[in-house]
Design a protein around this motif. Sequence first.
Motif, PDB file in Angstrom:
ATOM      1  N   GLN A 110      41.986  39.953  41.286  1.00 21.62           N
ATOM      2  CA  GLN A 110      42.275  40.232  42.207  1.00 21.62           C
ATOM      3  C   GLN A 110      42.539  39.440  43.337  1.00 21.62           C
ATOM      4  N   ILE A 111      43.757  39.264  44.023  1.00 26.21           N
ATOM      5  CA  ILE A 111      43.418  38.093  45.270  1.00 26.21           C
ATOM      6  C   ILE A 111      44.007  38.844  46.468  1.00 26.21           C
ATOM      7  N   ALA A 112      43.195  38.479  47.747  1.00 24.56           N
ATOM      8  CA  ALA A 112      44.149  38.740  48.525  1.00 24.56           C
ATOM      9  C   ALA A 112      44.242  37.533  50.271  1.00 24.56           C
ATOM     10  N   SER A 113      45.108  38.579  50.745  1.00 27.08           N
ATOM     11  CA  SER A 113      45.438  36.766  51.839  1.00 27.08           C
ATOM     12  C   SER A 113      44.498  36.884  52.659  1.00 27.08           C
ATOM     13  N   SER A 114      44.156  35.165  52.888  1.00 27.01           N
ATOM     14  CA  SER A 114      42.850  34.862  54.323  1.00 27.01           C
ATOM     15  C   SER A 114      43.115  35.257  55.622  1.00 27.01           C
ATOM     16  N   THR A 115      44.606  36.173  55.578  1.00 25.93           N
ATOM     17  CA  THR A 115      45.397  36.106  56.874  1.00 25.93           C
ATOM     18  C   THR A 115      45.266  37.102  57.436  1.00 25.93           C
ATOM     19  N   ASP A 116      45.120  38.196  56.483  1.00 25.33           N
ATOM     20  CA  ASP A 116      45.673  40.012  56.865  1.00 25.33           C
ATOM     21  C   ASP A 116      44.322  40.936  57.407  1.00 25.33           C
ATOM     22  N   PRO A 117      44.809  40.798  58.356  1.00 24.74           N
ATOM     23  CA  PRO A 117      43.711  41.312  59.533  1.00 24.74           C
ATOM     24  C   PRO A 117      43.561  42.750  58.614  1.00 24.74           C
ATOM     25  N   ALA A 118      43.707  43.613  58.083  1.00 22.07           N
ATOM     26  CA  ALA A 118      43.764  45.348  57.742  1.00 22.07           C
ATOM     27  C   ALA A 118      42.531  44.855  56.554  1.00 22.07           C
ATOM     28  N   PHE A 119      42.497  43.885  55.836  1.00 22.26           N
ATOM     29  CA  PHE A 119      41.353  43.534  54.836  1.00 22.26           C
ATOM     30  C   PHE A 119      39.813  42.888  55.358  1.00 22.26           C
ATOM     31  N   ASP A 120      38.933  43.319  54.873  1.00 23.46           N
ATOM     32  CA  ASP A 120      37.239  42.799  55.624  1.00 23.46           C
ATOM     33  C   ASP A 120      37.614  41.478  53.827  1.00 23.46           C
ATOM     34  N   VAL A 121      38.090  40.194  53.810  1.00 18.85           N
ATOM     35  CA  VAL A 121      37.690  39.640  52.787  1.00 18.85           C
ATOM     36  C   VAL A 121      37.837  37.932  52.726  1.00 18.85           C
ATOM     37  N   ASP A 122      36.854  37.998  54.534  1.00 18.16           N
ATOM     38  CA  ASP A 122      36.499  37.071  54.819  1.00 18.16           C
ATOM     39  C   ASP A 122      34.860  36.461  54.036  1.00 18.16           C
ATOM     40  N   PRO A 123      34.093  36.748  53.514  1.00 25.73           N
ATOM     41  CA  PRO A 123      32.792  36.679  52.193  1.00 25.73           C
ATOM     42  C   PRO A 123      33.047  36.269  51.132  1.00 25.73           C
ATOM     43  N   TYR A 124      35.023  36.231  50.543  1.00 23.18           N
ATOM     44  CA  TYR A 124      34.617  35.885  49.280  1.00 23.18           C
ATOM     45  C   TYR A 124      35.657  34.179  49.326  1.00 23.18           C
ATOM     46  N   PRO A 125      35.712  33.608  48.188  1.00 26.33           N
ATOM     47  CA  PRO A 125      35.951  32.617  47.921  1.00 26.33           C
ATOM     48  C   PRO A 125      37.056  32.028  47.771  1.00 26.33           C
ATOM     49  N   GLU A 126      37.846  31.319  48.177  1.00 25.67           N
ATOM     50  CA  GLU A 126      39.135  30.968  48.608  1.00 25.67           C
ATOM     51  C   GLU A 126      39.181  30.425  46.807  1.00 25.67           C
ATOM     52  N   PRO A 127      40.444  30.515  45.768  1.00 23.55           N
ATOM     53  CA  PRO A 127      40.744  30.188  44.523  1.00 23.55           C
ATOM     54  C   PRO A 127      40.330  28.343  44.733  1.00 23.55           C
ATOM     55  N   GLN A 128      40.261  27.692  43.602  1.00 20.43           N
ATOM     56  CA  GLN A 128      40.070  26.466  42.984  1.00 20.43           C
ATOM     57  C   GLN A 128      41.408  25.889  41.985  1.00 20.43           C
ATOM     58  N   THR A 129      42.394  25.929  42.982  1.00 21.50           N
ATOM     59  CA  THR A 129      43.628  25.483  42.142  1.00 21.50           C
ATOM     60  C   THR A 129      43.498  24.250  43.125  1.00 21.50           C
ATOM     61  N   PRO A 130      44.256  23.844  42.188  1.00 21.36           N
ATOM     62  CA  PRO A 130      44.762  21.999  42.747  1.00 21.36           C
ATOM     63  C   PRO A 130      45.704  22.200  44.154  1.00 21.36           C
TER      64      PRO A 130
END
Length: 215
Positions: A110-130
């Motif tokens: 599961q991946i989510a937009s980090s800027t979508d105010p509808a969902f609380d995703v702040d505690p989760y890590p960013e992907p580690q792509t190049p």
Amino acid sequence: MLEAKRIEQTDQERSGLAQQWGWRFRADAPELADVWRVLPFTERGDQRIAFGAVDGLFNQVPFVAFDFHRRPTVTHVHDAWTNKEVNTLDSVTIDSVWVVKLPMALPFFQIASSTDPAFDVDPYPEPQTPDRKFNRWYKLIDTDPNVAAYFLHPDLMQFMRKQKLHTWAVVGDDLLAMEHPIFGRTKPDAIVETLGKLVQLVGLLPFQAFAPPPR
């Protein structure tokens, strides 16, 4: 009253959409409210209702699309002098969900937009792509980074950004997309448009990496 009218309008539009495409329509689909442990179903709130559901085939791929209603907060208003409750203020959220069937099951992703105010995703890590710019825009939700490395190849990442398909998940043989409609309702043309994007996304998923070895 406002939410009831919103739901009624959605149901009317979805019923017409189903007739146009030869799909099934259901005003209420309670069994869909508790199937997948992904956004938005993992967000808090009571009064959890799945409504406006259409299902059938799109480009020969089985799917279901519906809206998910929840009430995250209730504020109790009390009289300052008597402390008696005089009113309650509800906060209601409605998200649209699409689910298409995959030809085989894949590991959870599961991946989510980090800027979508509808969902609380702040505690989760960013992907580690190049691609550092890509990483800043997204969060991985309860996803094994080794699994994410297979999913997030350059073609798929480019497709996500180009098609604005920002929050989605794979659960078994289900591919899900979630969206919080900015203007209150997801219109019929948006239902069809997102289905088209998901069918294209299926072709970019890493089936070969997780296929069982030949006998």
